[in-house]
Write a protein that holds these residues in place. Structure first.
Motif, PDB file in Angstrom:
ATOM      1  N   CYS A  89       0.835  -1.194   0.000  1.00 13.58           N
ATOM      2  CA  CYS A  89       0.000   0.000   0.000  1.00 13.58           C
ATOM      3  C   CYS A  89       0.879   1.257   0.000  1.00 13.58           C
ATOM      4  O   CYS A  89       1.942   1.278   0.619  1.00 13.58           O
ATOM      5  N   ALA A  90       0.446   2.304  -0.707  1.00 17.87           N
ATOM      6  CA  ALA A  90       1.173   3.565  -0.697  1.00 17.87           C
ATOM      7  C   ALA A  90       1.127   4.169   0.704  1.00 17.87           C
ATOM      8  O   ALA A  90       0.106   4.090   1.389  1.00 17.87           O
ATOM      9  N   LEU A  91       2.221   4.768   1.134  1.00 15.56           N
ATOM     10  CA  LEU A  91       2.326   5.353   2.475  1.00 15.56           C
ATOM     11  C   LEU A  91       2.728   6.814   2.377  1.00 15.56           C
ATOM     12  O   LEU A  91       3.632   7.166   1.621  1.00 15.56           O
ATOM     13  N   GLN A  92       2.045   7.646   3.165  1.00 13.61           N
ATOM     14  CA  GLN A  92       2.381   9.071   3.244  1.00 13.61           C
ATOM     15  C   GLN A  92       2.490   9.447   4.715  1.00 13.61           C
ATOM     16  O   GLN A  92       1.593   9.132   5.508  1.00 13.61           O
ATOM     17  N   ILE A  93       3.565  10.117   5.087  1.00 14.84           N
ATOM     18  CA  ILE A  93       3.736  10.625   6.448  1.00 14.84           C
ATOM     19  C   ILE A  93       3.340  12.099   6.424  1.00 14.84           C
ATOM     20  O   ILE A  93       3.866  12.874   5.627  1.00 14.84           O
ATOM     21  N   ASP A  94       2.388  12.461   7.283  1.00 17.10           N
ATOM     22  CA  ASP A  94       1.845  13.819   7.295  1.00 17.10           C
ATOM     23  C   ASP A  94       1.903  14.359   8.726  1.00 17.10           C
ATOM     24  O   ASP A  94       1.174  13.906   9.608  1.00 17.10           O
ATOM     25  N   ALA A  95       2.761  15.358   8.930  1.00 23.55           N
ATOM     26  CA  ALA A  95       2.967  15.915  10.269  1.00 23.55           C
ATOM     27  C   ALA A  95       1.715  16.551  10.850  1.00 23.55           C
ATOM     28  O   ALA A  95       1.596  16.688  12.077  1.00 23.55           O
ATOM     29  N   ASP A  96       0.753  16.929  10.017  1.00 28.43           N
ATOM     30  CA  ASP A  96      -0.470  17.535  10.532  1.00 28.43           C
ATOM     31  C   ASP A  96      -1.343  16.544  11.293  1.00 28.43           C
ATOM     32  O   ASP A  96      -2.266  16.951  12.002  1.00 28.43           O
ATOM     33  N   TRP A  97      -1.072  15.244  11.166  1.00 26.74           N
ATOM     34  CA  TRP A  97      -1.831  14.227  11.904  1.00 26.74           C
ATOM     35  C   TRP A  97      -1.197  13.886  13.253  1.00 26.74           C
ATOM     36  O   TRP A  97      -1.694  13.014  13.957  1.00 26.74           O
ATOM     37  N   ALA A 152     -12.588  22.597  28.143  1.00 29.28           N
ATOM     38  CA  ALA A 152     -13.888  23.241  27.910  1.00 29.28           C
ATOM     39  C   ALA A 152     -13.867  24.266  26.778  1.00 29.28           C
ATOM     40  O   ALA A 152     -14.885  24.515  26.145  1.00 29.28           O
ATOM     41  N   ASP A 153     -12.708  24.857  26.534  1.00 32.09           N
ATOM     42  CA  ASP A 153     -12.622  25.966  25.575  1.00 32.09           C
ATOM     43  C   ASP A 153     -11.558  25.651  24.535  1.00 32.09           C
ATOM     44  O   ASP A 153     -10.366  25.535  24.861  1.00 32.09           O
ATOM     45  N   ALA A 154     -11.966  25.516  23.285  1.00 32.97           N
ATOM     46  CA  ALA A 154     -11.046  25.126  22.210  1.00 32.97           C
ATOM     47  C   ALA A 154      -9.918  26.125  22.000  1.00 32.97           C
ATOM     48  O   ALA A 154      -8.878  25.776  21.436  1.00 32.97           O
ATOM     49  N   GLU A 192      -0.245  23.552  22.495  1.00 34.01           N
ATOM     50  CA  GLU A 192      -1.269  23.905  21.521  1.00 34.01           C
ATOM     51  C   GLU A 192      -2.651  23.931  22.155  1.00 34.01           C
ATOM     52  O   GLU A 192      -2.904  23.264  23.152  1.00 34.01           O
ATOM     53  N   SER A 193      -3.544  24.655  21.503  1.00 32.52           N
ATOM     54  CA  SER A 193      -4.960  24.607  21.855  1.00 32.52           C
ATOM     55  C   SER A 193      -5.651  23.606  20.939  1.00 32.52           C
ATOM     56  O   SER A 193      -5.094  23.177  19.917  1.00 32.52           O
ATOM     57  N   TRP A 194      -6.896  23.266  21.271  1.00 32.27           N
ATOM     58  CA  TRP A 194      -7.679  22.396  20.397  1.00 32.27           C
ATOM     59  C   TRP A 194      -7.922  23.078  19.054  1.00 32.27           C
ATOM     60  O   TRP A 194      -7.976  22.423  18.015  1.00 32.27           O
ATOM     61  N   SER A 195      -8.043  24.402  19.066  1.00 35.87           N
ATOM     62  CA  SER A 195      -8.216  25.142  17.806  1.00 35.87           C
ATOM     63  C   SER A 195      -6.992  24.999  16.914  1.00 35.87           C
ATOM     64  O   SER A 195      -7.113  24.863  15.689  1.00 35.87           O
ATOM     65  N   ASP A 196      -5.795  25.039  17.523  1.00 37.60           N
ATOM     66  CA  ASP A 196      -4.557  24.829  16.764  1.00 37.60           C
ATOM     67  C   ASP A 196      -4.572  23.443  16.112  1.00 37.60           C
ATOM     68  O   ASP A 196      -4.227  23.288  14.938  1.00 37.60           O
ATOM     69  N   LEU A 197      -4.963  22.442  16.901  1.00 37.47           N
ATOM     70  CA  LEU A 197      -5.013  21.072  16.392  1.00 37.47           C
ATOM     71  C   LEU A 197      -6.031  20.963  15.259  1.00 37.47           C
ATOM     72  O   LEU A 197      -5.760  20.340  14.223  1.00 37.47           O
ATOM     73  N   GLN A 198      -7.200  21.579  15.438  1.00 37.95           N
ATOM     74  CA  GLN A 198      -8.217  21.522  14.386  1.00 37.95           C
ATOM     75  C   GLN A 198      -7.721  22.147  13.087  1.00 37.95           C
ATOM     76  O   GLN A 198      -8.024  21.642  12.006  1.00 37.95           O
ATOM     77  N   ALA A 199      -6.972  23.225  13.182  1.00 38.29           N
ATOM     78  CA  ALA A 199      -6.446  23.873  11.977  1.00 38.29           C
ATOM     79  C   ALA A 199      -5.502  22.932  11.232  1.00 38.29           C
ATOM     80  O   ALA A 199      -5.545  22.834   9.995  1.00 38.29           O
ATOM     81  N   ARG A 200      -4.640  22.235  11.973  1.00 36.26           N
ATOM     82  CA  ARG A 200      -3.725  21.269  11.350  1.00 36.26           C
ATOM     83  C   ARG A 200      -4.491  20.131  10.683  1.00 36.26           C
ATOM     84  O   ARG A 200      -4.231  19.746   9.547  1.00 36.26           O
ATOM     85  N   VAL A 201      -5.444  19.574  11.427  1.00 32.33           N
ATOM     86  CA  VAL A 201      -6.190  18.424  10.917  1.00 32.33           C
ATOM     87  C   VAL A 201      -7.068  18.831   9.733  1.00 32.33           C
ATOM     88  O   VAL A 201      -7.250  18.048   8.790  1.00 32.33           O
ATOM     89  N   ALA A 202      -7.567  20.061   9.737  1.00 31.63           N
ATOM     90  CA  ALA A 202      -8.352  20.538   8.588  1.00 31.63           C
ATOM     91  C   ALA A 202      -7.505  20.524   7.317  1.00 31.63           C
ATOM     92  O   ALA A 202      -7.982  20.105   6.248  1.00 31.63           O
ATOM     93  N   ALA A 250     -10.460  15.919  16.530  1.00 28.19           N
ATOM     94  CA  ALA A 250     -10.471  17.117  15.685  1.00 28.19           C
ATOM     95  C   ALA A 250     -11.110  16.811  14.331  1.00 28.19           C
ATOM     96  O   ALA A 250     -11.910  17.597  13.818  1.00 28.19           O
ATOM     97  N   ALA A 251     -10.777  15.653  13.751  1.00 28.94           N
ATOM     98  CA  ALA A 251     -11.357  15.274  12.463  1.00 28.94           C
ATOM     99  C   ALA A 251     -12.868  15.086  12.574  1.00 28.94           C
ATOM    100  O   ALA A 251     -13.625  15.540  11.713  1.00 28.94           O
TER     101      ALA A 251
END
Length: 197
Positions: free
Chosen positions: A66-74, A105-107, A115-125, A151-152
């Motif tokens: 299978c093709a493999l990709q390493i993605d730092a945003d994950w 309680a607060d992203a 990082e905040s949850w918002s930071d993580l969401q931006a990466r995962v987006a 986040a996803a």
């Protein structure tokens, strides 16, 4: 497109806030990964660069072609000064309980020096966009972490942060989704299956 989000197997450190801290998979963690992937027919695997996710993804890609990709945003959320600690250790610090409550309680609230949850969401987006708009129609296996999976789900399902804690994502959990983008380029998804280890 079908996307399987797979949390890496256990490292034996369940309960620790391991973000940058990167212990290897335990024997049980390898077994959890193999059971969750034994009947998969993915065209591509995308993985976090952290060894606890990457090592098993690389092994599976090697064995299946299978093709493999390493993605730092994950990669997992960076817990900053809390990284590697247990929640009880944080709560024992002055103002630790209040800071931890605010963080969950607060992203927009970040872990100290993390990082905040918002930071993580931006990466995962960004990471989800690369998968959903690719010419490869899937299916795709994403080997990642509990925080990145939440986040996803938030992005694809429109779930608010507080609701994300109602879904337990143990190490080795696989969540299958149908996902895509609307005509307005908004991401969407629906859960097809959840398999706990």
């Amino acid at each position: 497109m079908r996307i399987d989000l797979l949390r890496h197997g256990t490292t034996g450190r369940d309960g620790h806030l391991d973000g940058r801290t990167d212990p290897p998979l335990s024997a049980l963690g390898w077994d959890q990964f193999r059971r969750q992937t034994m009947n998969g027919a993915w065209r591509r695997i995308v993985t976090s660069p952290l060894a606890r996710a990457r090592a098993a993804a690389e092994d599976h890609a090697r064995n299946t072609g299978c093709a493999l990709q390493i993605d730092a945003d994950w990669r997992e959320l960076d817990f900053g000064r809390w990284d590697g600690l247990k929640r009880n250790d944080i709560v024992a610090e002055p103002d630790g309980a209040a800071l931890l409550d605010a963080f969950y309680a607060d992203a927009a609230v970040a872990a100290p020096d993390g990082e905040s949850w918002s930071d993580l969401q931006a990466r995962v987006a960004r990471a989800l966009d690369r998968i959903v708009i690719s010419a490869d129609v899937g299916p795709v296996l994403v080997v990642t972490h509990g925080g990145a999976m939440r986040a996803a789900l938030s992005l694809l399902l429109g779930w608010p942060l507080r609701q994300l804690w109602s879904l337990r994502i143990h190490p080795g959990t696989r969540i299958t989704l149908e996902a895509g983008q609307s005509e307005q380029a908004a991401p969407w998804g629906e859960i097809v299956e959840i398999i706990q280890p």
